[in-house]
Write an enzyme that holds these catalytic residues in place. Structure first.
Site, mmCIF file in Angstrom:
data_model
loop_
_atom_site.group_PDB
_atom_site.id
_atom_site.type_symbol
_atom_site.label_atom_id
_atom_site.label_comp_id
_atom_site.label_asym_id
_atom_site.label_seq_id
_atom_site.Cartn_x
_atom_site.Cartn_y
_atom_site.Cartn_z
ATOM 1 N N ASP A 152 4.879 4.025 6.209
ATOM 2 C CA ASP A 152 3.829 2.992 6.187
ATOM 3 C C ASP A 152 3.790 2.223 7.503
ATOM 4 O OD1 ASP A 152 1.795 1.435 5.210
ATOM 5 O OD2 ASP A 152 3.081 0.168 3.976
ATOM 6 N N ASN A 182 -5.454 7.207 -1.341
ATOM 7 C CA ASN A 182 -5.848 7.199 0.079
ATOM 8 C C ASN A 182 -7.229 7.819 0.332
ATOM 9 O OD1 ASN A 182 -2.452 7.676 1.335
ATOM 10 N ND2 ASN A 182 -3.642 5.792 1.128
#
Ligand code: FPP
Length: 251
Positions: free
Chosen positions: A21, A69
């Site tokens: 991330d 996503n």
């Protein structure tokens, strides 16, 4: 960071999972498009994969693309897919090197929504590395833990409907067998960089007794030294698995 190195191998995790991330913030901080953050993130993925394997970690799982996503801009999704394609092609080209390292590649997630050429490359890489046993690398692509659990429960419900299984006989092992990670040990250690302290629909079932290591470093800046820090921290943890005695094994 040096002070950690002496104790790194005191208790090595068998399975380390990583939430990659912070790519977007890394790029924004440099005035670059988000795709550049992902490109750098993919480089770090390769480096940590090799470092983890060289450290003797048996299972490495990387969260690369979640079922959520898809809500990102098309351009960003396309750039991430292109990075998967590059990586898979490279994995084939570097087959001998990967074999020498004992890499077994596996992809966890729903591949039905991925471009056909990527699915085909994924299948080839999985088949070609099937006999490798030293380090299993799970790449989580279009992965979502809740849907993974739902799919497993559906399979159990079908067995019940066919009369093959009584509801009262359902065990955690039945759920486990229907997960993408069936047969693999649960993650001992989950690493999340970028200052976020959450699981984000990653390995919810498998993380029941995982240790967590969080850091503010953004994934593209993550180095083997950070990985060592996480291992050293893990070695200090007292894992009791619900009991009162510290246990030095994985369940
Ligand atoms: C999260 O950071 C990262 C992603 C959604 C994509 C991760 C993909 C890679 C590291 C490349 C994958 C390629 C291979 C070959 C594995 P973010 O974009 O959400 O960062 P932010 O929170 O700073 O915006």
């Amino acid at each position: 960071m040096e002070e950690y190195s002496a104790s790194v191998h005191a208790a090595l995790p068998v399975h380390v999972a990583v939430i990659m991330d912070g790519n977007g913030r890394w790029a924004a901080g440099r005035g670059l498009p988000r795709s550049e953050g992902h490109r750098q993130g993919a480089k770090v993925f390769r480096q940590i994969c090799e470092y983890g394997a060289d450290r003797g970690i048996g299972y490495l799982t990387f969260y690369a693309f979640s079922t959520e996503n898809w809500s990102r801009p098309q351009e960003e999704i396309a750039s991430i897919m292109a990075l998967f394609r590059d990586y898979l092609q490279e994995a084939r080209e570097r087959r001998e090197e990967n074999e020498a390292r004992g890499f077994r590649l596996r992809f966890i997630g729903d591949r039905s929504a991925l471009p056909a050429d990527i699915v085909s490359l994924v299948e080839t890489c999985e088949r070609e590395s099937l006999h490798q046993t030293r380090t299993t690398v799970n790449l989580a692509v279009n992965y979502g833990s809740r849907l993974e659990i739902v799919a497993s429960v559906r399979r159990i419900a079908e067995r019940v409907a066919r009369g093959e299984l009584k509801p009262s006989d359902i065990t955690p092992a039945d759920i486990e067998q229907g997960l993408y990670t069936a047969g693999q040990p649960d993650p001992d250690l989950i690493i999340r960089p970028s200052g976020e302290n959450r699981l984000s629909n990653f390995l919810l079932w498998q993380a029941a007794y995982s240790e967590f290591w969080f850091s503010d470093v953004l994934w593209p800046d993550f180095t083997p030294a950070h990985f060592d820090m996480a291992l050293a921290d893990f070695a200090q943890r007292k894992r009791r698995f619900g009991g009162i005695e510290a246990v030095q094994k994985n369940i």
